[in-house]
Design an enzyme around this catalytic site. Sequence first.
Site, mmCIF file in Angstrom:
data_model
loop_
_atom_site.group_PDB
_atom_site.id
_atom_site.type_symbol
_atom_site.label_atom_id
_atom_site.label_comp_id
_atom_site.label_asym_id
_atom_site.label_seq_id
_atom_site.Cartn_x
_atom_site.Cartn_y
_atom_site.Cartn_z
ATOM 1 C CG HIS A 24 1.049 19.969 29.896
ATOM 2 N ND1 HIS A 24 1.885 20.627 29.053
ATOM 3 C CD2 HIS A 24 1.759 18.900 30.329
ATOM 4 C CE1 HIS A 24 3.045 20.008 28.976
ATOM 5 N NE2 HIS A 24 2.982 18.937 29.729
ATOM 6 C CG HIS A 78 9.919 11.970 31.035
ATOM 7 N ND1 HIS A 78 9.954 12.691 32.201
ATOM 8 C CD2 HIS A 78 9.180 12.716 30.162
ATOM 9 C CE1 HIS A 78 9.275 13.809 32.029
ATOM 10 N NE2 HIS A 78 8.787 13.845 30.813
ATOM 11 C CD GLU A 80 4.739 15.521 31.367
ATOM 12 O OE1 GLU A 80 5.793 15.763 30.757
ATOM 13 O OE2 GLU A 80 3.790 16.339 31.429
ATOM 14 C CG ASP A 82 3.573 12.255 28.281
ATOM 15 O OD1 ASP A 82 4.044 12.364 29.422
ATOM 16 O OD2 ASP A 82 4.062 12.847 27.295
ATOM 17 C CG HIS A 145 9.235 18.183 29.694
ATOM 18 N ND1 HIS A 145 8.064 17.507 29.906
ATOM 19 C CD2 HIS A 145 8.942 19.486 29.908
ATOM 20 C CE1 HIS A 145 7.102 18.306 30.217
ATOM 21 N NE2 HIS A 145 7.586 19.498 30.233
ATOM 22 C CG ASP A 164 9.113 14.479 26.930
ATOM 23 O OD1 ASP A 164 8.331 13.678 26.389
ATOM 24 O OD2 ASP A 164 8.889 15.007 28.032
ATOM 25 C CE1 TYR A 191 6.707 16.789 22.599
ATOM 26 C CE2 TYR A 191 8.995 17.444 22.865
ATOM 27 C CZ TYR A 191 7.906 16.703 23.270
ATOM 28 O OH TYR A 191 8.007 15.882 24.366
ATOM 29 C CG HIS A 224 5.762 12.608 22.560
ATOM 30 N ND1 HIS A 224 4.574 12.107 23.018
ATOM 31 C CD2 HIS A 224 6.380 13.145 23.643
ATOM 32 C CE1 HIS A 224 4.473 12.320 24.329
ATOM 33 N NE2 HIS A 224 5.561 12.952 24.728
#
Length: 395
Positions: A24, A78, A80, A82, A145, A164, A191, A224
């Site tokens: 994004h 989380h 999101e 991903d 996040h 995250d 990041y 990540h």
Amino acid sequence: MSPIEIAKDIYWLGVIDWNIRDFHGYSTYQGSTYNSFLIMDEKIVLVDTVKKGFADELIANISQLVDPTKIDYVISNHTEMDHSGSLQTVMHRIGNDKPLYCSKVGYKNLSKHFPNEWNYMPVEDGGELSLGKRTLSFMETRMLHWPDSMFTYVKEDKILFSSDAFGQHYAGLERFDDQIGEAIMPHALKYFANILLPYSSLILKLVDKVTKMGLALNMICPDHGIIWRKDPAKIINSYVEWSLQKPKRKALIIYDTMWHSTEIMAEAIVEALGKEGIDARPMHLRSWHRSDIITEMVDAGAILVGSPTLNNGLFPTVSDFLTYMKGLHPINKVASAFGSYGWSGEAVKLISQELKEMKFNLIDPGLKIQYVPNKQNITACHELGKRIAEALPPE
Ligand code: FEO
């Protein structure tokens, strides 16, 4: 990738996305990973899943360790996508009736992403879940996040699954900090700058809370990149330093140019700043990706933004950058606008308005010059550079 045992009976079984180049608006030029973990206790728990498109790979990784139907619980730290994009496929394989633990906001958000009537188990901040020999503790980390974000902590192993936070978009064969060393830090900083910068004050509060709790950490496992096991304190201390955004005597001169006039101004300003001992660099917006500029911005004390006036407005790349920067709420900057124009010259005023809205300390109304800079104009650029240098706090 095969699962890797990161502690006794606790496995990394994530996937590596070697080819992702945009997250994004953030340039992930070295790919990323989506980390998922399996805890094999009296109860078997899957912690986080992966992006859609990698579900089969995750299921294959799980199957190397255990029949997926034997998993007792799933934790979603989380929402999101991903980390949840593969949830539908994974839950179908594990069993749609299996308890799915998430934060209360996670429950609301997952429900808005997926039509399934899953067996949601929303948890309180500080809530616990016994696995037999181990106990998991959940900690709400709103806005790190997303509003739904939470951490999961394995009390006995002192392992934190941090979603995250503390992550890096980095695809590589290394799984741990001690395997890659200092080379991971620029990825961790990038990041932080592009994902977590707006939440700097929340990070400082969280670190304070965790410190007061006396939470011991053997390992931090983000969703990540690499796992911090050699020195988890290093990334925590770095987050504190980055969140403070203490301004250095460093200036970024961010610009685009139509016929090189704004570029000449940018370079004259850089030259003057350099003479004053400031670490100054021009950053041409079609040569630098916006996310790399933001990374440089975390500790920069001065931001100058330059644009030619194009059709009574800003150059498109400058608008793009200002929008991106504004959303990330950098703080503690002195700033100014500059640019060349032909006849109407709105760009400098427009940039100044934006910089003011970002609560930067504008040291003047901005410097605009008509068409090609002459000797006097260059002198004005030098003077602007000098004023910026004077406005920067001593280190
Ligand atoms: Fe890696 Fe906010 O998702």
